[in-house]
Design a protein around this motif. Sequence first.
Motif, short mmCIF file in Angstrom:
data_model
loop_
_atom_site.label_atom_id
_atom_site.label_comp_id
_atom_site.label_asym_id
_atom_site.label_seq_id
_atom_site.Cartn_x
_atom_site.Cartn_y
_atom_site.Cartn_z
N GLN A 22 -0.87 6.28 -0.43
CA GLN A 22 -1.91 5.31 -0.77
C GLN A 22 -1.34 4.02 -1.36
O GLN A 22 -1.38 2.98 -0.74
CB GLN A 22 -2.92 5.94 -1.75
CG GLN A 22 -3.63 7.16 -1.17
CD GLN A 22 -4.64 7.73 -2.15
OE1 GLN A 22 -5.65 7.11 -2.50
NE2 GLN A 22 -4.36 8.95 -2.62
N TRP A 23 -0.80 4.10 -2.58
CA TRP A 23 -0.23 2.91 -3.21
C TRP A 23 0.72 3.32 -4.33
O TRP A 23 0.73 4.46 -4.79
CB TRP A 23 -1.32 1.99 -3.75
CG TRP A 23 -2.18 2.58 -4.84
CD1 TRP A 23 -1.88 2.74 -6.16
CD2 TRP A 23 -3.52 3.11 -4.69
NE1 TRP A 23 -2.92 3.31 -6.84
CE2 TRP A 23 -3.95 3.54 -5.97
CE3 TRP A 23 -4.39 3.22 -3.61
CZ2 TRP A 23 -5.20 4.11 -6.19
CZ3 TRP A 23 -5.65 3.79 -3.83
CH2 TRP A 23 -6.05 4.22 -5.10
N VAL B 44 -9.34 -5.06 -4.19
CA VAL B 44 -8.72 -3.85 -4.71
C VAL B 44 -9.79 -2.96 -5.32
O VAL B 44 -10.82 -3.45 -5.82
CB VAL B 44 -7.62 -4.17 -5.74
CG1 VAL B 44 -6.45 -4.86 -5.09
CG2 VAL B 44 -8.17 -5.01 -6.89
N GLY C 198 -5.38 -4.30 -0.59
CA GLY C 198 -4.47 -3.34 -1.21
C GLY C 198 -3.56 -3.96 -2.24
O GLY C 198 -3.80 -5.06 -2.75
N LEU C 199 -2.48 -3.23 -2.53
CA LEU C 199 -1.52 -3.64 -3.55
C LEU C 199 -0.14 -3.82 -2.92
O LEU C 199 0.31 -2.99 -2.14
CB LEU C 199 -1.43 -2.59 -4.66
CG LEU C 199 -2.71 -2.33 -5.47
CD1 LEU C 199 -2.50 -1.20 -6.45
CD2 LEU C 199 -3.13 -3.61 -6.21
N ASN D 244 0.82 -1.22 0.00
CA ASN D 244 0.00 0.00 0.00
C ASN D 244 0.86 1.27 0.00
O ASN D 244 1.63 1.48 -0.92
CB ASN D 244 -0.99 -0.04 1.15
CG ASN D 244 -2.16 -0.99 0.84
OD1 ASN D 244 -2.42 -1.29 -0.32
ND2 ASN D 244 -2.86 -1.45 1.85
N ILE E 228 2.53 1.60 -8.08
CA ILE E 228 2.47 0.54 -9.09
C ILE E 228 3.67 0.70 -10.03
O ILE E 228 3.92 1.79 -10.54
CB ILE E 228 1.16 0.60 -9.90
CG1 ILE E 228 -0.04 0.38 -8.96
CG2 ILE E 228 1.17 -0.44 -11.02
CD1 ILE E 228 -1.36 0.77 -9.57
N GLN F 68 -7.49 1.60 -8.13
CA GLN F 68 -6.25 0.84 -8.17
C GLN F 68 -6.14 0.03 -9.47
O GLN F 68 -5.07 -0.03 -10.08
CB GLN F 68 -6.17 -0.09 -6.96
CG GLN F 68 -5.94 0.66 -5.65
CD GLN F 68 -6.09 -0.23 -4.43
OE1 GLN F 68 -6.89 -1.17 -4.43
NE2 GLN F 68 -5.33 0.06 -3.39
N CYS G 235 -5.82 -7.40 -11.75
CA CYS G 235 -6.08 -5.96 -11.60
C CYS G 235 -6.32 -5.27 -12.93
O CYS G 235 -6.45 -4.04 -12.98
CB CYS G 235 -4.89 -5.29 -10.90
SG CYS G 235 -4.78 -5.67 -9.15
N ASP H 56 -5.28 2.46 -12.37
CA ASP H 56 -3.86 2.83 -12.32
C ASP H 56 -2.99 1.67 -12.80
O ASP H 56 -2.04 1.86 -13.58
CB ASP H 56 -3.45 3.21 -10.90
CG ASP H 56 -4.00 4.56 -10.46
OD1 ASP H 56 -4.50 5.32 -11.32
OD2 ASP H 56 -3.92 4.87 -9.25
N TYR H 57 -3.29 0.48 -12.33
CA TYR H 57 -2.51 -0.70 -12.68
C TYR H 57 -2.55 -0.94 -14.20
O TYR H 57 -1.51 -1.18 -14.84
CB TYR H 57 -3.07 -1.92 -11.94
CG TYR H 57 -2.33 -3.21 -12.22
CD1 TYR H 57 -1.31 -3.64 -11.38
CD2 TYR H 57 -2.68 -4.02 -13.31
CE1 TYR H 57 -0.63 -4.85 -11.63
CE2 TYR H 57 -2.01 -5.22 -13.56
CZ TYR H 57 -0.98 -5.62 -12.71
OH TYR H 57 -0.33 -6.79 -12.97
#
Length: 602
Positions: free
Chosen positions: A521-522, A424, A398-399, A376, A524, A428, A558, A431-432
């Motif tokens: 937050q996260w 997720v 989360g990631l 995360n 990638i 997310q 994802c 974005d992924y």
Amino acid sequence: MPLTLTPELSRQRVADLRSAMQQQGVTAVMIPTSDPHLSEYLPERWQGRVWVSGFTGSAATLIVTQDFAGLWTDNRYWAMAERELAGSGIELMKVQSSAQPTHEQWLCETLKPGAVLAVDGEVMGVDSVLRLQAALQRVGVSLRTDLDLLQSVWSDRPALPDAPVYEHEMPFAGRSRAEKLAGLRERMQQAGTQWHWISTLDDIAWLFNLRGADVAHNPVFVAHALVSHEGATLFVQPGKLDDALLQRLQQDAVSVAPYHTAPGTLAALPAGSTLLLDPRRISHGMRQRVPATVKVVEQINPTVFTKSQKSEAEAANIRQAMEQDGAALCEFFAWFEQAQGQQRITELTIDEHLTAARARRPHYKGTSFSTIAGFNANGASPHYRATANAHAVIEGNGLLLIDSGGQYLNGTTDITRVVPIGQVSDAQKEDYTLVLKATMALSMAQFPKGIRGPMLDAIARAPLWATGRNFAHGTGHGVGYFLNVHEGPQGISCNMAAEAHTAMEIGMVTSIEPAFYRPGQWGIRIENLAMAVPAETNAFGSFLKFETLTLCPIDTRCIVLDLLRADERAWLNAYHAEVRRRLSPLLHGEALAWLERNTQPI
């Protein structure tokens, strides 16, 4: 040397440094992250910035005056720096971008005319010293490069590393030592030079087919080298090479001399002789030792180009290393998937199990850098590193970002994957998917041979830019062959100059690692290593493309499928089919089942 300092100890070391400054009549001291070989990663002897400040990131500059101490570093390290500098009295100076004030600008704006700045010229590059000296002269500040103030306050400073040097033997080496030396001498002859001085550790290790363990994660050893048309001298700390290796070197007309004799040997070059050296790869202190009577030809070290363009034998070896590395990753992810919810898994656990899986593979020698496992918000720091005192437990939603790599006798690996934990969000997933599109965009690109690496950067960023997203670091770095995981001259970054030496050529191995981070937050990042290979030649020139070397499934859970074009789906399915084909023979049981599940077409 401890990895972390107490704030009290850091303050004491700054105070000791100030006393030494006062005794020498110095107004300020600058401690860069460097050594006499201008390395990116340093032996402990030259980790003075870490020793004083406690900041363990790999890139920073420390400046101390009588009433101020500050550490300059970029946004990859801000969270780490804030944590490690807390209570030390050392202020974090955030480097926003090349357009923001740097430590050099701060020095020029802060120091008064007549002030004296000290920096150890033995660990600072020629170009850096000249640029700093010119800037300071304009504001009436003097620069002293003859002082190593750390030497007077660092009483238990580590000695030179003494790990043994060993031979990188055929067939792993790809080319013999004699062949490499002959190629270098041909380039020396073309440049009209009799001598060539080399200080960079990766160039020396590659040229002489030798490896060591003087620097964490990088199989290099501390040395200088002087090459002539008749022979070569390797300057190494005594006792690091055994008699059998010394004899084999002698057969190739390579002699060995003590490390400390290198400066004197350079200073004793015959008057009227010609010397090839790279001004970007020699320290200011060493450059000053070249006699004025020696004619200097300044060019990039020929070995920089040669070792970056992997031979067919090296490329074949790298492909085999990638297969073993991919198999290790499948074993790790199979364990990880089963262990979730059954065991307590932390970011530190990730590193332990990944390293253990790689260690079971043939020709493995160690990690290629410190594993980054960020869950995360921790994944939003590009160079995050979990510690025993600060790490996350992998639980909830989360990631999880995992960036890791291995050193094998037949290649160096570097891979980043992001996996979903629990549920997720749609944000997310979007974005992924966009980061994945960015990775695929460059992976599928065709481009003119010799194109400057920075010009390829926009291809990867285009899918992110189109949606108002961006990332601050480069898209890709060159990778060595059982050497440094960061190796030039090529790279893919809008932050590097598009100079001739960054040209993309056949055989160059480069990472492709676009990313997107939401601070707090996260984060990638999806990274593969790729090699430039021929694509086609026509009336408009020769074109190259990338062969993806890394072999490990890219998590599809994802992906927002509606955001992928048909050609992107086709690329991903073809990649997964190739991963399954090449890794299946190396796996069995749960790892094989995991591979088959995670390489199904989408």
